[in-house]
Write an enzyme that holds these catalytic residues in place. Sequence first.
Site, PDB file in Angstrom:
ATOM      1  N   SER A 201       7.211   6.726   4.610  1.00 19.62           N
ATOM      2  CA  SER A 201       7.544   5.399   3.676  1.00 19.62           C
ATOM      3  C   SER A 201       6.932   5.521   2.177  1.00 19.62           C
ATOM      4  CB  SER A 201       6.778   4.178   4.385  1.00 19.62           C
ATOM      5  OG  SER A 201       7.350   3.094   3.916  1.00 19.62           O
ATOM      6  N   ASP A 297      17.860   2.470   7.503  1.00 23.18           N
ATOM      7  CA  ASP A 297      16.364   2.398   7.570  1.00 23.18           C
ATOM      8  C   ASP A 297      15.993   0.847   7.676  1.00 23.18           C
ATOM      9  OD1 ASP A 297      13.725   3.944   6.436  1.00 23.18           O
ATOM     10  OD2 ASP A 297      13.984   1.844   5.832  1.00 23.18           O
ATOM     11  N   HIS A 364      12.403   3.750  11.050  1.00 21.58           N
ATOM     12  CA  HIS A 364      11.830   3.837   9.737  1.00 21.58           C
ATOM     13  C   HIS A 364      10.438   4.831  10.169  1.00 21.58           C
ATOM     14  CE1 HIS A 364      10.496   3.050   5.488  1.00 21.58           C
ATOM     15  NE2 HIS A 364       9.006   2.539   6.186  1.00 21.58           N
TER      16      HIS A 364
END
Length: 419
Positions: A201, A297, A364
């Site tokens: 991330s 995502d 994610h």
Amino acid sequence: MVGEMRSRAQKLMWVLMVVELLWCYSVCGLEGLNVTELHDVAEGHGYGGSRRPLMVGLSLIYGAAAKGAVCLDGTVPGYHIHRGYGSGANSWLIHLEGGGWCDTIRNCVYRKKTHRGSSTYMEKEIPFIGILSSRPDENPDFFNWNRVKVRYCDGASFSGDSQHQASQLHFKGHRIWRAVMEDLMSQGMRHANQALLSGCSAGGVASILRCDEFRSLFPGTTRVKCLSDGGLFLDALDISGGRTLRRIFGGVVNLQGVRNSLPLTCTNRLNPTLCFFPQHMISSIKTPLFLLNTAYDTWQVQASLAPPMVDPRGYWNACRKNYARCTTPQINFLQAFRHQMLRSIRRFSGSKKNGLFINSCFAHCQTERQDTWFAPNSPRIRNKGIAQSVGNWYFDRSGVKAIDCPYPCDNTCHNLVFE
């Protein structure tokens, strides 16, 4: 009695981790995992079935303060390290923690009272699972490497260098990066014959931004590559026609003094905010880079494509929480987002040194969960899972340019559902 107390302590730890997970998702713009996901985490299933994961302690870098390398609240940064052995004794995996960004004084002041902005609040131990696992049956290529998780406490993907005296905020992410690298080099990383920089991330953005800097730490004989997991954030239009993520990234870049740590190859032709988007940097990264991302995502859907602030009537509420409830027009919007992602990596994928694994899951970050990284039912593209694909690329066993067919063709996905 000791064993029972330890079991209770571990159970409490899982509960606290669940609470933390919900908090993180809330701050990042998401709304929480469903009950099934939470139960799996609490029982440890997400960490490798009935076996408990390796717990690794926190190491603080006390000398970092003298270099101005401090978290948002001024405390020193830290990392968790588990030493390698055998064939992996001189191999190093550095994983950069993610956790969103803070783009305003108010957000950063709130953040500095959490483990995302202060080492005071960081967990003293964390589980090493997925790409950090110490078990060969869970992490076949990297299990015996020196494995490090670098904690994230600056709110700008390890890239800021500024401060705000009135609110006592320290934006020193780039200095934290350098201090951590210096400390690890003194811990033996300077002797590495193999090194991999990864991140999830916001850490996935950092693994791209810092990739060539990481390469420069080692001699030319060292095999050095980088992996970005869930870090391909796109400068995409949201459902209202605006650019929510560009506004957020602009706030981060301007508030935290990020410009000077961005690659000149980008800032020489684009403004700094655009250069914080990986799509504008990836083709100019000289070091071999692997992009692991989902085409749908969930963070981007929740926080930048269809956030509540641009959906006042709640048309996207059901779809935002559960992909199975998306209408045909909403799916078409998400398919257009996928096409934009594929266009953004076209030039990058043309280089033999780079790797790709773009699957069609609603997820994610996939390296940090055991069930998505390496398990019998992990996500696959052309019958190859994520860990195998990353390993094949890193060790030059084969080229990896894996792009999934569009939703809903992939039945190997581990899709996140929110409430």
